[in-house]
Design a protein around this motif. Structure first.
Motif, PDB file in Angstrom:
ATOM      1  N   GLY A 172       0.821  -1.210   0.000  1.00 50.89           N
ATOM      2  CA  GLY A 172       0.000   0.000   0.000  1.00 50.89           C
ATOM      3  C   GLY A 172       0.853   1.257   0.000  1.00 50.89           C
ATOM      4  N   LEU A 173       1.918   1.262   0.799  1.00 55.68           N
ATOM      5  CA  LEU A 173       2.822   2.424   0.843  1.00 55.68           C
ATOM      6  C   LEU A 173       3.555   2.592  -0.483  1.00 55.68           C
ATOM      7  N   PHE A 174       4.022   1.478  -1.062  1.00 59.41           N
ATOM      8  CA  PHE A 174       4.695   1.559  -2.362  1.00 59.41           C
ATOM      9  C   PHE A 174       3.772   2.206  -3.393  1.00 59.41           C
ATOM     10  N   SER A 175       2.505   1.815  -3.359  1.00 62.62           N
ATOM     11  CA  SER A 175       1.544   2.293  -4.349  1.00 62.62           C
ATOM     12  C   SER A 175       1.218   3.767  -4.173  1.00 62.62           C
ATOM     13  N   VAL A 176       0.882   4.175  -2.940  1.00 59.96           N
ATOM     14  CA  VAL A 176       0.484   5.575  -2.740  1.00 59.96           C
ATOM     15  C   VAL A 176       1.669   6.527  -2.898  1.00 59.96           C
ATOM     16  N   SER A 177       2.891   5.992  -2.814  1.00 58.42           N
ATOM     17  CA  SER A 177       4.064   6.844  -3.045  1.00 58.42           C
ATOM     18  C   SER A 177       4.179   7.243  -4.511  1.00 58.42           C
ATOM     19  N   GLY A 178       3.521   6.463  -5.384  1.00 55.04           N
ATOM     20  CA  GLY A 178       3.623   6.717  -6.812  1.00 55.04           C
ATOM     21  C   GLY A 178       4.813   6.029  -7.458  1.00 55.04           C
ATOM     22  N   LEU A 179       5.631   5.344  -6.642  1.00 57.15           N
ATOM     23  CA  LEU A 179       6.816   4.673  -7.173  1.00 57.15           C
ATOM     24  C   LEU A 179       6.490   3.308  -7.773  1.00 57.15           C
ATOM     25  N   GLU A 180       5.372   2.731  -7.339  1.00 55.84           N
ATOM     26  CA  GLU A 180       4.915   1.469  -7.905  1.00 55.84           C
ATOM     27  C   GLU A 180       3.488   1.634  -8.409  1.00 55.84           C
ATOM     28  N   ASP A 181       3.100   0.782  -9.327  1.00 55.65           N
ATOM     29  CA  ASP A 181       1.788   0.874  -9.950  1.00 55.65           C
ATOM     30  C   ASP A 181       0.677   0.579  -8.948  1.00 55.65           C
ATOM     31  N   ALA A 182      -0.423   1.299  -9.048  1.00 60.19           N
ATOM     32  CA  ALA A 182      -1.561   1.117  -8.138  1.00 60.19           C
ATOM     33  C   ALA A 182      -2.165  -0.278  -8.252  1.00 60.19           C
ATOM     34  N   SER A 183      -1.995  -0.911  -9.405  1.00 62.90           N
ATOM     35  CA  SER A 183      -2.561  -2.250  -9.606  1.00 62.90           C
ATOM     36  C   SER A 183      -1.928  -3.284  -8.679  1.00 62.90           C
ATOM     37  N   LEU A 184      -0.757  -2.964  -8.126  1.00 59.63           N
ATOM     38  CA  LEU A 184      -0.056  -3.890  -7.232  1.00 59.63           C
ATOM     39  C   LEU A 184      -0.874  -4.198  -5.979  1.00 59.63           C
ATOM     40  N   THR A 185      -1.750  -3.272  -5.601  1.00 61.86           N
ATOM     41  CA  THR A 185      -2.520  -3.434  -4.354  1.00 61.86           C
ATOM     42  C   THR A 185      -3.818  -4.220  -4.537  1.00 61.86           C
ATOM     43  N   LYS A 186      -4.179  -4.513  -5.769  1.00 63.85           N
ATOM     44  CA  LYS A 186      -5.505  -5.087  -6.017  1.00 63.85           C
ATOM     45  C   LYS A 186      -5.678  -6.500  -5.451  1.00 63.85           C
ATOM     46  N   ASP A 187      -4.623  -7.279  -5.455  1.00 66.96           N
ATOM     47  CA  ASP A 187      -4.718  -8.664  -4.992  1.00 66.96           C
ATOM     48  C   ASP A 187      -3.806  -8.857  -3.789  1.00 66.96           C
ATOM     49  N   GLU A 188      -4.400  -9.052  -2.623  1.00 66.62           N
ATOM     50  CA  GLU A 188      -3.606  -9.202  -1.401  1.00 66.62           C
ATOM     51  C   GLU A 188      -2.959 -10.571  -1.287  1.00 66.62           C
ATOM     52  N   TYR A 189      -3.335 -11.489  -2.140  1.00 66.27           N
ATOM     53  CA  TYR A 189      -2.842 -12.872  -2.034  1.00 66.27           C
ATOM     54  C   TYR A 189      -1.312 -12.925  -2.104  1.00 66.27           C
ATOM     55  N   LEU A 190      -0.726 -12.342  -3.148  1.00 66.20           N
ATOM     56  CA  LEU A 190       0.718 -12.393  -3.305  1.00 66.20           C
ATOM     57  C   LEU A 190       1.426 -11.590  -2.224  1.00 66.20           C
ATOM     58  N   GLN A 191       0.847 -10.460  -1.850  1.00 63.18           N
ATOM     59  CA  GLN A 191       1.439  -9.630  -0.798  1.00 63.18           C
ATOM     60  C   GLN A 191       1.529 -10.407   0.512  1.00 63.18           C
ATOM     61  N   ASN A 192       0.460 -11.125   0.815  1.00 59.47           N
ATOM     62  CA  ASN A 192       0.393 -11.929   2.036  1.00 59.47           C
ATOM     63  C   ASN A 192       1.417 -13.057   1.998  1.00 59.47           C
ATOM     64  N   ARG A 193       1.556 -13.704   0.849  1.00 59.89           N
ATOM     65  CA  ARG A 193       2.464 -14.840   0.719  1.00 59.89           C
ATOM     66  C   ARG A 193       3.927 -14.425   0.955  1.00 59.89           C
ATOM     67  N   MET A 194       4.263 -13.202   0.582  1.00 59.91           N
ATOM     68  CA  MET A 194       5.618 -12.691   0.853  1.00 59.91           C
ATOM     69  C   MET A 194       5.914 -12.734   2.352  1.00 59.91           C
ATOM     70  N   GLY A 195       4.968 -12.267   3.147  1.00 61.42           N
ATOM     71  CA  GLY A 195       5.150 -12.244   4.594  1.00 61.42           C
ATOM     72  C   GLY A 195       5.148 -13.631   5.205  1.00 61.42           C
ATOM     73  N   LEU A 196       4.254 -14.503   4.736  1.00 60.76           N
ATOM     74  CA  LEU A 196       4.183 -15.868   5.255  1.00 60.76           C
ATOM     75  C   LEU A 196       5.508 -16.602   5.053  1.00 60.76           C
ATOM     76  N   PHE A 197       6.124 -16.404   3.900  1.00 61.98           N
ATOM     77  CA  PHE A 197       7.400 -17.058   3.595  1.00 61.98           C
ATOM     78  C   PHE A 197       8.448 -16.699   4.650  1.00 61.98           C
ATOM     79  N   LEU A 198       8.550 -15.423   4.974  1.00 60.07           N
ATOM     80  CA  LEU A 198       9.558 -14.967   5.934  1.00 60.07           C
ATOM     81  C   LEU A 198       9.258 -15.467   7.345  1.00 60.07           C
ATOM     82  N   GLN A 199       7.998 -15.351   7.760  1.00 57.88           N
ATOM     83  CA  GLN A 199       7.659 -15.693   9.133  1.00 57.88           C
ATOM     84  C   GLN A 199       7.754 -17.192   9.394  1.00 57.88           C
ATOM     85  N   LYS A 200       7.399 -17.997   8.418  1.00 54.85           N
ATOM     86  CA  LYS A 200       7.484 -19.450   8.609  1.00 54.85           C
ATOM     87  C   LYS A 200       8.938 -19.895   8.749  1.00 54.85           C
TER      88      LYS A 200
END
Length: 411
Positions: A172-200
């Motif tokens: 969300g921060l990457f997107s609202v900064s304008g540095l990344e495309d707003a479409s990146l926020t549309k699907d939380e699935y991949l965003q969530n999986r990034m965190g799960l990988f690290l925490q597990k």
């Protein structure tokens, strides 16, 4: 630089080089010169609570670095209370009820400085941070109140609250900064999986530490298959249960490894170089850690198992580009696959051979398919360039002959 880190890497010249380069490379993001006390204190707390993240946060694009700093400090505190998002708007709020040995006490007793900086951020940043603080605070409050990690679903839910939401918030921060495309926020699935990988990966690493502190995050649904009825998770630390312990650990390694292709998919969508590097560093560390933990009894006998510092710094430099990230993921997928093939038939309790083989092959297949797509795109771009050049030449020739014709008509 710690002499221990150099000695551990002395047989690996590339790691020694990386250590020395990292030590003597200065970062241009010290945030010196600001008269704002709260601003300076945020970076003081950042360095106190996480040395590993402090530098990479400050090396983010200037538009993002301070918002991510405030976000990180907020999430260090939000799991203690429900509705933490409302607290973020209460100037002067602090929390003094943490025990003297709590690692985040130093931050909480002066949390008003974080609130001051939060309120100075753009409203779009505030909205993202407050939303994640609310979701994390409400979710983690259930586990703090006694909810246990019983099933794989609980395991996924716990790691979602602890780390998946971090990935969602950062996106969300990457997107609202304008540095990344707003479409990146549309699907939380991949965003969530990034965190799960690290925490597990962290949960596997901290088996003994958590056990000694009375915490259990390995899912019962998995570990109860490897202990006698009536025994607890601690039974896996007993020498006579080593085969069962390794079988359990390897099953959790597979569970984490299955997330890797989604992490690659997410990172492939990033464009801003500092964001790519920021996201890549923990991811390359995580897959290197899985290779270290896999079928490794030290997880149960000594604990605190982690990759050499020299190797960690080498991976930091590898993670500066997505091409480097793919190289690291492919290297460790192949490494784990080799380890996996060598242990066939060595542990009758372990049924993870085929699932791990599949997980590693999926990582390699994703990378090969992505490379093929990039190659095709480059060919298409080259063809487009040739077509544009040919059209330009054609128009130039037409203009030349037309000019000659008009000159003759005029004469």
């Amino acid at each position: 630089m710690a002499t221990k880190a150099l000695l551990e890497s002395i047989q690996y010249p590339s790691e020694v080089y990386a250590l020395l380069k990292y030590k003597f490379t200065t970062s241009d993001c010290s945030h010196k010169g600001t008269p704002e006390y709260s601003y300076q204190m945020c970076y003081y707390f950042l360095n106190k609570t996480s040395r590993s993240f402090a530098r990479v946060i400050q090396e983010l694009h200037p538009e993002l670095s301070h918002a991510v700093c405030v976000f990180y400090l907020t999430l260090q505190s939000s799991p203690i209370l429900r509705s933490f998002d409302k607290i973020m708007y209460k100037k002067g709020w602090t929390f003094t009820e943490s025990g003297p040995k709590e690692k985040d006490r130093i931050l909480l007793v002066d949390f008003d400085v974080v609130i001051d900086e939060f309120l100075r951020l753009k409203e779009s940043y505030q909205t993202v941070i407050a939303d994640i603080a609310r979701r994390m605070g409400n979710g983690m409050a259930d586990f703090c109140a006694g909810k246990k990690v019983e099933t794989i679903a609980d395991y996924d839910l716990y790691t979602h609250y602890v780390a998946g939401l971090v990935g969602i918030g950062l996106t969300g921060l990457f997107s609202v900064s304008g540095l990344e495309d707003a479409s990146l926020t549309k699907d939380e699935y991949l965003q969530n999986r990034m965190g799960l990988f690290l925490q597990k990966v962290n949960i596997m690493k901290d088996y003994l530490e958590d056990l000694n502190d009375g915490r259990q995050f390995w899912p019962r649904e998995v570990w109860e298959k490897y202990v006698w009825e009536g025994q607890g998770l601690d039974a896996l630390a007993k020498p006579e249960n080593l085969n069962d312990a390794l079988a359990c650990l390897n099953e959790l390694c597979v569970n984490a490894m299955e997330l890797a292709p989604d992490c690659l998919e997410y990172m492939s969508k990033l464009k801003e170089p500092s964001v790519i590097h920021f996201c890549a560093i923990p991811q390359v560390m995580a897959i290197a850690s899985i290779a270290l933990f896999f079928n490794n009894k030290v997880v149960f006998t000594a604990g605190g198992l982690k990759i050499r510092r020299g190797l960690a710094v080498k991976l930091i430099y590898k993670g500066t580009t997505f091409e480097g990230v793919k190289e690291v993921f492919k290297q460790y997928a192949l490494d784990i696959a080799r380890q996996n093939s060598k242990r066939v038939g060595t542990n009758p309790k372990d049924e993870s051979f085929m699932p791990m083989s599949i997980a590693c092959s999926k990582v390699i297949r994703w990378i090969n398919q992505h490379d093929a797509k990039v190659k095709l795109q480059k060919k298409a771009n080259a063809l487009d360039y040739v077509v544009v050049v040919l059209w330009a030449i054609l128009f130039a020739l037409i203009a030349f002959f037309l000019a000659g014709y008009l000159a003759q008509v005029t004469v």
